[in-house]
Enzyme design. Structure first.
Site: not given
Length: 877
Positions: A153, A201-203, A233-234, A305, A421-422
């Site tokens: 970005t 793009d980071s993806s 950032t992704d 994360t 998952q938390c």
């Protein structure tokens, strides 16, 4: 007034050749075609240049960057002080699917396993940014930071060809940084910016791109104080986490950052993120780990994360406080910063991505998971399964088929790990019955690791190739880069009665090095425990761990596992330091010491740095194209993985000394006076070949002749005219001597005289007599220089001469222009140094007619022989 520092392109033949030795031609290699520049005259004293006369002064080209004019189209532009930039210097990667990536564990990977289809093989990359002199005149010394920009970005702008969608714009970062006046501040480091082509793009980034970043950091590691990586950032948390594992023994900061708002927008957050990343990268006491700086927080990469797509605080470290926060001042949590690593930087580029992540939802179908596991096990495309479970690591116990499926997976050799998952908290599988059922099925806990850290750590450990499934399982809860909290240091699990977690009377109140938990049990801080265990009253320190010098094999047959003090010392638990056994030293006793400190007559060197031979051409003997060319020094081999390559050490003795501890002197070398030479004729004037002149007074005996062949790249020998070079001679006692600069002359006889004078002027008459002839008449054959060693002190086999042809500027000795257009290293016909005539004599210590007194370094000749090397007969009585 701002001082400008500009990296311009320049087209100087010598400079292009100097760079060709360090610029790689592989993927992402730096490609710089250089133009512009200025010249100054050679300023050395004429008496110091062999063959220089006043009416023959030559102009020697020098690089001068200050106040140079850069071309405008597509070229680097003048910037505020502290910024060097060159955004079009990268070529796209060329990936060869058949190439096996460089990795320290390559030889441990089974080569006959056809199922390794997803094992990532990175494109090769070793670009090197040449160093330039930046601070003439200002007297300041700044830290140097390399900025690697992959896109994201931060570099995006609306693309009309894509309907106005945001896309990376090449050069946007460079244009932005040209306007950053902050970079001219004296507190800011010097910055070199490097934009990859194409920007991504980071993806679109994955393990091959991670490997490129890791290898580029390695290639420039010794030339910069810190590194900043700019990307989207992704997947930043994944990339940064992966690099934290790939860069072992990192001792310099590697800081990732980016932005939520493109640079083109006036309210972009890129400026502050970039400035702070540069400040942390140039910190006086470096934070020697991979981190992410974003929106006022510096967080450990392998604890990070992404948590937000619509606000500026995009990243969080849910289970570890930030290493630092910024506001009016910078506040650091120094107790969380990892201590500097020890040892040599190791880069692991192989990431085994045969893993699958599944997030459970209530009512999921067991059969789908069962099918995936069996298909993956049969095809070899699945080695690890990451389950995102409920709460502290729970799954429905009533689903017996699900539990049985996981048990079968572990029996098939698949690593099954559990994460939560938390967003915050840890897996505590033994706390509830549902979690214990998973433990019995062989599922491994990840404690409080993020999903990014879990996936990258598994890919790294599997990619190493030297670890079994059980060993990888054991390492999941072991902190390697600060990515996980040890099980015994985690807070106690939630209990139904809160008062059970309240005050407790722990032994010695945990000595101030831990927290008191339920059942009066201390949870010690990292590095503290009792008797080497993480518990008790937390009164004793742990000692450093390194690979064991010797240990019993694991169940998988692996040796050299991590051990306290490397199993070669006792741990002083009061100080937390190793008391090493004799012969070992350093952190965790991880390196060998050299006997008697090499007696003060040598240096203690690591095994990886030891070289073959004394001079360049003892290895590069011209026997094949790959073994040709000119150079200096012995051959150092590319280091394959060896657990002790940077631990085992050996004495390398100074000239004139020998022995395992360099405690013995060497004695003079000479010919065996009693040698019988076939065909010897003391009255002959020509050598044994009937052509070469014999040695004066020795009939048809001949000395060793070395032939130096130098090729001009344009096959025009006149191009060498007026340039200067030097020769290096290494004696049989390993003493090295370099001649004064030798001026090239197109007159063969005059050039031969210059070379003779230069060699015979070396100190101590190390070469007492030499005959040189030069033939430059045939451009295709190059310039042929024959050097015949005819003196008494250089009888027999000698080390090959080394020809110094690279430019050597001010502050360098000897001061020479170099042979700028020399053909070497990469051409089909290479300049060489070869033995053309072996000579009649041999070269033995004390001439084989005496013993060497190792204490004095003198020969004790046998009866009937005299001389320094026992090379003469005494008068018979």
């Amino acid at each position: 007034m701002l001082m400008s520092r500009v990296l311009c392109r320049y087209s100087l033949t010598c400079s292009r050749r100097a760079l060709s030795a360090v610029l790689s031609s592989t993927s992402y290699a730096a490609k710089r075609e250089l133009s512009g520049g200025s010249t100054t005259n050679y300023s050395g004293d004429s008496k110091d240049i062999i063959g220089k006369s006043e009416n023959k002064s030559k102009s020697v080209t020098r690089i001068k960057l200050e106040n140079s004019k850069c071309p405008s189209a597509g070229e680097p532009q003048q910037t505020p002080a502290g910024l060097l930039f060159h955004y079009d210097s990268i070529i796209p990667p060329k990936i060869d699917d058949d190439v096996v990536g460089e990795n320290e564990f390559d030889h441990l990977i089974p080569k006959d396993d056809d199922n390794i289809t997803e094992l990532v093989t990175p494109p090769e990359s070793d670009f090197f940014i040449p160093q330039v002199k930046l601070h003439d005149g200002d007297g300041m010394k700044r830290k140097r930071v390399l900025v690697l920009c992959t896109g994201g970005t931060l570099t995006m702008a609306p693309d009309p060809e894509r309907g106005g969608a945001l896309a990376p714009v090449q050069g946007a970062l460079t244009d932005f940084m040209k306007s950053m006046l902050e970079l001219s501040n004296d507190k800011m480091p010097d910055v070199v910016v490097h934009e990859y082509k194409p920007l991504l793009d980071s993806s679109d980034m994955g393990p091959p791109d991670w490997a490129v970043l890791a290898k580029d950091i390695k290639a420039n590691y010794l030339h910069f104080d810190g590194f900043v990586v700019l990307m989207g950032t992704d997947t930043m948390a994944y990339t940064a986490t992966a690099l934290s594992f790939m860069l072992e023994n990192l001792m310099k900061p590697v800081i990732f950052t980016g932005s939520q708002i493109p640079l083109a927008e006036p309210h972009t957050d890129a400026r502050q993120n970039l400035i702070m990343a540069l400040i942390f990268a140039a910190r006086e006491v470096p934070i020697s780990e991979v981190t992410i700086f974003f929106h006022g927080k510096l967080i450990r990469a392998c604890r990070s994360t992404k948590v937000n797509t619509g606000e500026l605080h995009a990243f969080d470290s849910p289970n570890l406080l930030p290493l630092a926060t910024t506001g009016i001042s910078i506040k650091e949590n120094e107790h969380l910063i990892l201590p500097p690593a020890r040892g040599v930087l190791r880069v692991h580029t192989r990431m085994d991505t045969r893993l699958l992540t599944i997030r459970l939802v209530p009512g999921f179908d067991d059969k789908i998971l069962n099918h995936l596991i069996r298909a993956g096990a049969e095809s070899g495309t699945l080695r690890a399964l990451v389950l995102q479970l409920y709460g502290t690591g729970n799954a429905p116990m009533v689903k017996e088929e699900f539990i049985q499926c996981l048990k079968e997976a572990t029996e098939l050799g698949i690593l099954v790990v559990a994460s939560t998952q938390c967003h915050k908290g840890s897996v505590m599988m033994g706390h509830y019955a549902t979690g214990r059922a998973l433990e019995r099925a062989g599922v491994v806990s990840t404690n409080d690791m993020t999903l990014e850290a879990t996936a990258c750590k598994i890919a790294y450990l599997m990619g190493r190739g030297d670890l079994s499934r059980d060993e990888i399982a054991d390492l999941m809860c072991v902190s390697m880069r600060g990515e996980v909290t040890h099980s015994e240091a985690l807070p106690p699990p939630p209990f139904s009665s809160a008062y059970q977690r309240a005050q407790a009377a722990c032994p010695n109140q945990c000595s101030g090095h831990g927290t008191c938990g339920v059942d009066e049990v201390c949870t010690c801080y990292p590095g503290w425990g009792t008797g080497g265990d993480a518990g008790g009253d937390c009164s004793e320190r742990f000692c450093p761990h390194e690979l064991a010098w010797a240990d019993a094999p694991s169940r998988g047959g692996n040796r050299h596992k991590y051990a306290e003090c490397s199993n070669k010392g006792h741990c002083d638990r009061e100080k937390g330091e190793c008391d090493c056994f004799e012969g070992y030293e350093g952190k965790a006793c991880a390196r060998q010491s050299c006997p008697n400190h090499c007696s003060g007559h040598g240096t203690c060197e690591y095994m990886r740095d030891l070289q073959f031979g004394i001079v360049y051409n003892e290895y590069y003997d011209g026997s094949s194209l790959a073994l040709s060319g000119l150079g200096a020094g012995g051959k150092t081999f590319a280091q394959e993985y060896s657990w002790d390559s940077d631990r085992a050490r050996l004495c390398v003795c100074d000239a004139g000394w020998t022995g395992l501890s360099c405690e013995e002197r060497m004695c003079p070398y000479g010919n065996d006076v009693m040698d019988v030479i076939p065909g010897f004729d003391e009255d002959a004037t020509l050598g044994l070949d009937g052509i070469t002149p014999g040695l004066d007074g020795y009939g048809n005996e001949v000395g060793q002749t070395q032939t130096v062949t130098l090729y001009d790249a344009d096959l025009d020998n006149l191009n060498f005219d007026g340039q200067t070079f030097a020769m290096k001679f290494t004696s049989k006692l390993n003493e090295t001597f370099v001649t004064q600069p030798i001026m090239w002359d197109t007159d063969d006889a005059r050039l031969a005289e210059y070379i003779e004078v230069a060699l015979e002027k070396l100190p101590n008459k190390v070469i007492d007599d030499v005959t040189v002839t030069v033939d430059s008449s045939n451009n295709l054959a190059g310039v042929v220089i024959d050097v015949a060693f005819v003196g008494h002190g250089v009888q027999g086999k000698q080390h090959k001469l080394e020809i110094l042809t690279n430019r050597c500027d001010e502050g360098c000795t000897p001061l020479i222009s170099g042979l700028a257009n020399l053909r070497s290293f990469s051409d089909t016909t290479l300049s060489t140094v070869e033995i053309s005539i072996s000579g009649s004599h041999q070269s033995y210590e004390c001439g084989r007619r005496g013993k060497c007194n190792r204490q004095k370094g003198v020969c004790e000749c046998f009866t009937g022989f005299i001389g320094d090397a026992c090379g003469a007969l005494s008068a018979l009585a």
